[in-house]
Design a protein around this motif. Structure first.
Motif, short mmCIF file in Angstrom:
data_model
loop_
_atom_site.label_atom_id
_atom_site.label_comp_id
_atom_site.label_asym_id
_atom_site.label_seq_id
_atom_site.Cartn_x
_atom_site.Cartn_y
_atom_site.Cartn_z
N LEU A 14 17.76 -37.78 44.37
CA LEU A 14 17.39 -36.60 44.48
C LEU A 14 16.67 -36.66 45.90
CD1 LEU A 14 16.13 -33.59 43.88
CD2 LEU A 14 14.19 -34.82 43.08
N TYR A 19 22.43 -34.39 44.32
CA TYR A 19 22.10 -33.84 43.06
C TYR A 19 22.86 -34.20 41.91
CZ TYR A 19 19.29 -31.22 46.40
OH TYR A 19 18.41 -30.88 47.34
N ALA A 22 21.75 -37.61 40.81
CA ALA A 22 20.62 -37.43 40.41
C ALA A 22 20.47 -36.88 38.92
CB ALA A 22 19.67 -36.64 41.33
N GLN A 23 21.22 -35.75 38.97
CA GLN A 23 21.28 -35.23 37.62
C GLN A 23 21.83 -36.00 36.45
OE1 GLN A 23 23.40 -31.59 38.99
NE2 GLN A 23 21.80 -30.47 37.95
N ASN A 42 11.66 -34.17 37.86
CA ASN A 42 12.66 -34.45 38.55
C ASN A 42 13.98 -33.38 38.38
OD1 ASN A 42 11.69 -36.59 40.21
ND2 ASN A 42 12.50 -37.98 38.84
N ARG A 43 13.96 -33.06 37.32
CA ARG A 43 14.89 -32.27 36.89
C ARG A 43 14.69 -30.91 37.40
NH1 ARG A 43 17.53 -31.63 30.77
NH2 ARG A 43 19.12 -33.08 31.85
N ILE A 46 15.31 -30.48 41.14
CA ILE A 46 16.65 -30.53 41.29
C ILE A 46 17.17 -29.01 41.11
CG2 ILE A 46 18.99 -30.97 40.52
CD1 ILE A 46 18.01 -33.76 39.85
#
Length: 173
Positions: A14, A19, A22-23, A42-43, A46
């Motif tokens: 992130l 992304y 990260a996702q 964190n979600r 994003i």
């Protein structure tokens, strides 16, 4: 299979702006532990950065329901500020400031929300608090603009000059 490791790795991606990676790691973290509030946070970040406010709000709400920690509250306040809901942003920012009274950015967001409600004196006070904790040209710029409204010209000029000297490419200043 560690939810904490997956969430941390997602957070690292992130920060790099990757992304999709990260996702993927955050999804793995939530699959391993649906109560990992940092993964939900964190979600939310994003989604916020991707311009998906509804999804961001859902994720941040989940994170805050699990643990009302300042970073999640601050991020949700930013989201509310961006979508034009200053009252809701203020509720979260007040909680952040109760836990982190020296958080300059939270004072700045508070000032912005108060400014949007035409609460000039309290907005000025919040900008001044922000400046006391962090010497950020943007804070001076906004306080200078607010000082100009009640014809506090000397204070406005001083703040705007500081903002201009500190960041000469700032067109608004």
């Amino acid at each position: 299979n560690s939810s904490v490791a997956q969430s941390s790795l997602g957070g690292a991606y992130l920060q790099q702006g990757n992304y999709p990676e990260a996702q993927a790691h955050i999804a793995n973290a939530l699959q391993a532990d649906p109560n990992n509030y940092k993964a939900w946070y964190n979600r939310g970040v994003i989604y916020l950065r991707q311009g998906k406010p509804n999804e961001a709000l859902q994720a941040l709400d989940k994170a805050i329901a699990l643990n009302e920690y300042p970073k999640a509250l601050f991020t949700r306040a930013l989201l509310f500020q961006q979508v034009g809901e200053p009252m809701r942003a203020l509720l979260d920012i007040e909680k952040v400031l109760a836990k982190e009274p020296g958080n300059a950015r939270a004072h700045f967001i508070k000032g912005d929300c108060l400014e949007k409600q035409d609460n000039l004196q309290n907005a000025l006070s919040s900008y001044t608090h922000a400046i006391a904790y962090e010497n950020e040209p943007l804070f001076y710029l906004r306080r200078g603009v607010e000082n100009a409204k009640p014809s506090q010209n000397a204070a406005a000029i001083s703040d705007l000059e500081y903002a201009t000297r500190s960041k000469p490419d700032n067109v608004e200043a």
